[in-house]
Design an enzyme around this catalytic site. Structure first.
Site, PDB file in Angstrom:
ATOM      1  N   HIS A 102     -16.776  -5.366  -8.300  1.00 33.90           N
ATOM      2  CA  HIS A 102     -16.461  -4.514  -7.140  1.00 33.90           C
ATOM      3  C   HIS A 102     -17.140  -5.146  -5.930  1.00 33.90           C
ATOM      4  O   HIS A 102     -16.869  -6.293  -5.594  1.00 33.90           O
ATOM      5  CB  HIS A 102     -16.935  -3.096  -7.473  1.00 33.90           C
TER       6      HIS A 102
ATOM      7  N   HIS B 298      -7.217  -8.534  -7.770  1.00 33.59           N
ATOM      8  CA  HIS B 298      -7.414  -7.137  -7.401  1.00 33.59           C
ATOM      9  C   HIS B 298      -6.579  -6.262  -8.314  1.00 33.59           C
ATOM     10  O   HIS B 298      -5.483  -6.667  -8.712  1.00 33.59           O
ATOM     11  CB  HIS B 298      -7.011  -6.901  -5.930  1.00 33.59           C
TER      12      HIS B 298
ATOM     13  N   ASP C  98     -13.648  -9.791  -0.440  1.00 33.48           N
ATOM     14  CA  ASP C  98     -14.967 -10.379  -0.662  1.00 33.48           C
ATOM     15  C   ASP C  98     -14.983 -11.889  -0.475  1.00 33.48           C
ATOM     16  O   ASP C  98     -16.045 -12.482  -0.358  1.00 33.48           O
ATOM     17  CB  ASP C  98     -15.467 -10.031  -2.069  1.00 33.48           C
TER      18      ASP C  98
HETATM   19  N1  CMC Z   1     -10.149 -15.318 -11.495  1.00 31.20           N
HETATM   20  C1  CMC Z   1      -9.411 -15.790 -12.516  1.00 31.20           C
HETATM   21  N2  CMC Z   1      -8.524 -15.043 -13.184  1.00 31.20           N
HETATM   22  C2  CMC Z   1      -8.373 -13.772 -12.797  1.00 31.20           C
HETATM   23  C3  CMC Z   1      -9.098 -13.226 -11.742  1.00 31.20           C
HETATM   24  C4  CMC Z   1     -10.007 -14.047 -11.084  1.00 31.20           C
HETATM   25  N3  CMC Z   1     -10.750 -13.605 -10.082  1.00 31.20           N
HETATM   26  N4  CMC Z   1      -8.752 -11.948 -11.585  1.00 31.20           N
HETATM   27  C5  CMC Z   1      -7.826 -11.687 -12.506  1.00 31.20           C
HETATM   28  N5  CMC Z   1      -7.600 -12.789 -13.248  1.00 31.20           N
HETATM   29  C6  CMC Z   1      -6.664 -12.921 -14.372  1.00 31.20           C
HETATM   30  C7  CMC Z   1      -7.283 -12.403 -15.667  1.00 31.20           C
HETATM   31  O1  CMC Z   1      -7.987 -13.417 -16.348  1.00 31.20           O
HETATM   32  C8  CMC Z   1      -6.061 -11.923 -16.394  1.00 31.20           C
HETATM   33  O2  CMC Z   1      -5.390 -13.044 -16.906  1.00 31.20           O
HETATM   34  P1  CMC Z   1      -4.557 -12.967 -18.299  1.00 31.20           P
HETATM   35  O3  CMC Z   1      -3.436 -11.985 -18.028  1.00 31.20           O
HETATM   36  O4  CMC Z   1      -4.106 -14.352 -18.532  1.00 31.20           O
HETATM   37  O5  CMC Z   1      -5.524 -12.453 -19.303  1.00 31.20           O
HETATM   38  C9  CMC Z   1      -5.191 -11.331 -15.283  1.00 31.20           C
HETATM   39  O6  CMC Z   1      -5.561 -12.059 -14.120  1.00 31.20           O
HETATM   40  C10 CMC Z   1      -5.420  -9.856 -15.060  1.00 31.20           C
HETATM   41  O7  CMC Z   1      -6.814  -9.679 -14.855  1.00 31.20           O
HETATM   42  P2  CMC Z   1      -7.612  -8.316 -15.085  1.00 31.20           P
HETATM   43  O8  CMC Z   1      -9.061  -8.628 -15.121  1.00 31.20           O
HETATM   44  O9  CMC Z   1      -7.033  -7.561 -16.222  1.00 31.20           O
HETATM   45  O10 CMC Z   1      -7.231  -7.544 -13.804  1.00 31.20           O
HETATM   46  P3  CMC Z   1      -7.997  -6.305 -13.231  1.00 31.20           P
HETATM   47  O11 CMC Z   1      -7.016  -5.488 -12.556  1.00 31.20           O
HETATM   48  O12 CMC Z   1      -8.869  -5.622 -14.219  1.00 31.20           O
HETATM   49  O13 CMC Z   1      -8.979  -7.106 -12.251  1.00 31.20           O
HETATM   50  C11 CMC Z   1     -10.640  -7.495 -10.747  1.00 31.20           C
HETATM   51  C12 CMC Z   1      -9.304  -6.809 -10.996  1.00 31.20           C
HETATM   52  C13 CMC Z   1     -11.007  -7.349  -9.280  1.00 31.20           C
HETATM   53  C14 CMC Z   1     -11.715  -6.865 -11.613  1.00 31.20           C
HETATM   54  C15 CMC Z   1     -10.505  -9.007 -11.116  1.00 31.20           C
HETATM   55  O14 CMC Z   1      -9.476  -9.597 -10.374  1.00 31.20           O
HETATM   56  C16 CMC Z   1     -11.805  -9.759 -10.933  1.00 31.20           C
HETATM   57  O15 CMC Z   1     -12.682  -9.723 -11.802  1.00 31.20           O
HETATM   58  N6  CMC Z   1     -11.985 -10.468  -9.759  1.00 31.20           N
HETATM   59  C17 CMC Z   1     -13.204 -11.167  -9.470  1.00 31.20           C
HETATM   60  C18 CMC Z   1     -14.230 -10.201  -8.911  1.00 31.20           C
HETATM   61  C19 CMC Z   1     -13.897  -9.776  -7.493  1.00 31.20           C
HETATM   62  O16 CMC Z   1     -13.572 -10.577  -6.643  1.00 31.20           O
HETATM   63  N7  CMC Z   1     -14.060  -8.466  -7.217  1.00 31.20           N
HETATM   64  C20 CMC Z   1     -13.837  -7.893  -5.901  1.00 31.20           C
HETATM   65  C21 CMC Z   1     -12.648  -7.001  -5.873  1.00 31.20           C
HETATM   66  S1  CMC Z   1     -12.115  -6.622  -4.201  1.00 31.20           S
HETATM   67  C22 CMC Z   1     -13.369  -5.754  -3.476  1.00 31.20           C
HETATM   68  C23 CMC Z   1     -13.450  -4.377  -3.985  1.00 31.20           C
HETATM   69  O17 CMC Z   1     -12.570  -3.544  -3.663  1.00 31.20           O
HETATM   70  O18 CMC Z   1     -14.407  -4.091  -4.689  1.00 31.20           O
END
Ligand code: CMC
Length: 386
Positions: A227, A266, A320
Site C-alpha cells: 500500500h 494496482h 508511488d
Molecule cells: N510487479 C510485478 N508483477 C506484478 C506487480 C508488480 N508490481 N503487480 C502485479 N503483478 C503481477 C502478479 O505477479 C500477478 O501475476 P500472475 O497473474 O502472473 O500471477 C498479476 O500481476 C496480478 O497480481 P496481484 O498481486 O494478484 O494483483 P493485486 O491486485 O493483488 O495487486 C498490488 C495489487 C498493488 C498489491 C500489486 O500490484 C503490487 O504488489 N504492487 C507493488 C506494490 C505497490 O506498488 N503498491 C502500491 C499500490 S498504489 C498506492 C496505494 O494505493 O497504496
C-alpha cells in the site's frame, strides 16, 4: 454457525477483491480509463486549480467552500497545528524508529490528550478529524528534526499547510516550486476510494470506536509495502539499480524471480494511474534541475521496460512510483515518504468514516472454516511427546 467449505453459502473473494463494502459519494476511480475524481472533480482539475486546504473541505463537506468557509477551515487547521501535549512523547521515542511508527503512535496518543475525548457528537468528531489533519505535518516534521539532533520548529501561521510542513521540516521557508509540488502531493494522495487503509479505518469506526482509534488503524494499514509503503521501496530499488544500463538486467532477474516491482500494479487501475502521470511531470522537471542526478532517467527506463514486459497485463506505474523520485528531489528522507502519504490521506480517511457513520452498520464478515471437527480432548499428561 460456522460456514464449512461444503456450504452453499460460500461466496468467497480472497482479499475482498470485487466486493462492494459501502456506498460512498467521496471519490471515484475508473481503473480502465485511468480516471480519479473527488466529489465529481477530476484529479487533473484539482491539481491545477485547487489547494490542499480546499480539498480537505471538499472531501469532508461534499462541495467546494465559499471564501468564508475556506477561511474558517484554514484557521481551524492553523489553530490545531501545535502539539505541545505530544512533544514529550515524541522526544522520548527512539531515534531509530520508523517515522510511520511515530505517526501511528502519535495519533493514538492524541486520543488520550484530546480535550474532547469523551464527546462523541458529530460536530466534535469533525473537529477531531481536523485536529489529526492539522497536527500530522507537525508530528512528522518535529520527529524528523529531533532524530537528527535538531530542535523542532514552531508552526508559522502565515504559511499554508504545504509551506508550513516544509518550513517545520527544514527550518527555512520553501521556494515557490517546492511548496507548490508539496501541495500537489497532498492533493493527489488525499483520497482514493475504498482502499485497504480506508477500509481499515471504516471497520474500526463501525464498532462505534473513536476517531483517533480509527485513524490509527488506517495509518497502520497504509504502512505496508503493498500500500503506501511502496514509495519508500521504489527509491531503494532505483538506488540499487544504480544506472540506466542496469535497468534491463535488474528487472529481468527480479521478474524471473517473480518479485513485485514496487510502484507498479494496482488492484483497480489497469490503465496508467492518473496521479503518477501528474507526478512524472514534476519528477522530470526537478530531475532536470539536478545535474548528474540519474534517478528520473533510471525511473523512466524502468517504466519503459516494465510496460514492454508486463504492460499488456495492465501493470503500469502507480502513484508511488514517481512520488518517491519527486520527494527525494525535494530533499526529503526516504522513510518520510509514507508519512507524507498519511498526512494527506488523513482527510480522506476522516471523510469516509464520518460518511459511513451517517448510516453505520458494523462490519462483520465471516470466514470459511477449514479446521477439524469433533476432536477428542486429551489431558496434557497423556499427549504425545510427554
Ligand atoms: N510487479 C510485478 N508483477 C506484478 C506487480 C508488480 N508490481 N503487480 C502485479 N503483478 C503481477 C502478479 O505477479 C500477478 O501475476 P500472475 O497473474 O502472473 O500471477 C498479476 O500481476 C496480478 O497480481 P496481484 O498481486 O494478484 O494483483 P493485486 O491486485 O493483488 O495487486 C498490488 C495489487 C498493488 C498489491 C500489486 O500490484 C503490487 O504488489 N504492487 C507493488 C506494490 C505497490 O506498488 N503498491 C502500491 C499500490 S498504489 C498506492 C496505494 O494505493 O497504496
Amino acid at each position: 454457525m460456522s460456514i464449512s467449505p461444503e456450504s452453499d453459502e460460500i461466496k468467497y473473494a480472497k482479499g475482498l477483491e470485487g466486493v462492494i463494502a459501502a456506498i460512498s459519494g467521496i471519490s471515484f476511480i475508473d481503473g480502465d480509463q485511468g480516471i480519479l475524481v473527488y466529489r465529481g472533480f477530476s484529479i487533473e482539475t484539482l491539481a491545477k486549480h485547487s489547494n490542499y486546504e480546499e480539498i480537505v473541505y471538499l472531501l469532508l463537506h461534499g462541495e467546494l467552500p465559499t471564501r468564508p468557509e475556506l477561511e474558517e477551515l484554514t484557521n481551524k487547521l492553523k489553530e490545531y497545528r501545535t502539539c505541545e501535549a505530544l512533544m514529550p512523547s515524541i522526544r522520548s521515542f527512539p531515534k531509530d524508529a520508523h517515522p510511520m511508527d511515530v505517526v501511528r503512535s502519535a495519533v493514538s496518543l492524541m486520543g488520550i490528550y484530546c480535550p474532547d475525548k469523551f464527546d462523541f457528537s458529530k460536530e466534535i468528531k469533525m473537529q477531531k478529524v481536523l485536529r489529526v489533519v492539522a497536527k500530522l505535518p507537525s508530528i512528522v516534521a518535529s520527529y524528523d528534526r529531533i532524530r537528527k539532533g535538531l530542535e523542532p520548529i514552531e508552526p508559522d501561521n502565515s504559511l499554508n499547510h504545504a509551506e508550513n510542513f516544509l518550513y517545520m521540516l527544514n527550518g527555512e521557508k520553501p521556494d515557490e516550486l517546492s511548496a507548490k509540488i508539496m501541495d500537489i502531493m497532498f492533493i493527489l494522495h488525499a483520497d482514493h476510494g475504498m482502499n485497504a487503509s480506508t477500509f481499515s479505518a471504516m471497520v474500526t469506526i463501525s464498532t462505534l470506536s473513536d476517531v483517533y482509534s480509527s485513524l490509527t488503524a488506517g495509518i497502520g494499514t497504509l504502512k505496508g509495502p503493498l500500500h503506501g509503503g511502496a514509495n519508500e521501496r521504489v527509491l531503494k530499488m532505483l538506488r540499487e539499480i544504480k544506472s540506466v544500463d542496469n535497468v534491463k538486467p535488474w528487472l529481468d532477474e527480479a521478474l524471473e524471480e517473480r518479485r513485485k516491482i514496487m510502484g507498479f500494479g494496482h488492484r483497480v487501475y489497469r490503465a496508467y494511474d492518473p496521479r503518477a502521470k501528474i507526478l512524472k511531470k514534476y519528477a522530470k522537471q526537478l530531475g532536470e534541475q539536478k545535474q548528474g542526478d540519474l534517478l528520473f532517467e533510471i525511473g523512466e527506463k524502468v517504466e519503459e521496460y516494465m510496460l514492454e514486459k508486463v504492460g499488456a497485463k495492465g501493470i503500469q506505474p502507480n502513484v508511488d512510483f514517481y512520488s518517491g523520485i519527486v520527494l527525494n528531489h525535494l530533499g526529503i528522507a526516504t522513510d518520510v515518504f509514507t508519512p507524507i502519504f498519511a498526512i494527506s490521506r488523513s482527510a480522506g480517511w476522516g471523510s469516509h468514516i464520518l460518511e459511513y457513520l451517517e448510516s453505520n452498520r458494523l462490519f462483520r464478515p465471516r470466514a470459511i472454516y477449514n479446521g477439524p471437527y469433533h476432536q477428542e480432548y486429551i489431558e496434557i499428561e497423556n499427549r504425545e511427546g510427554e
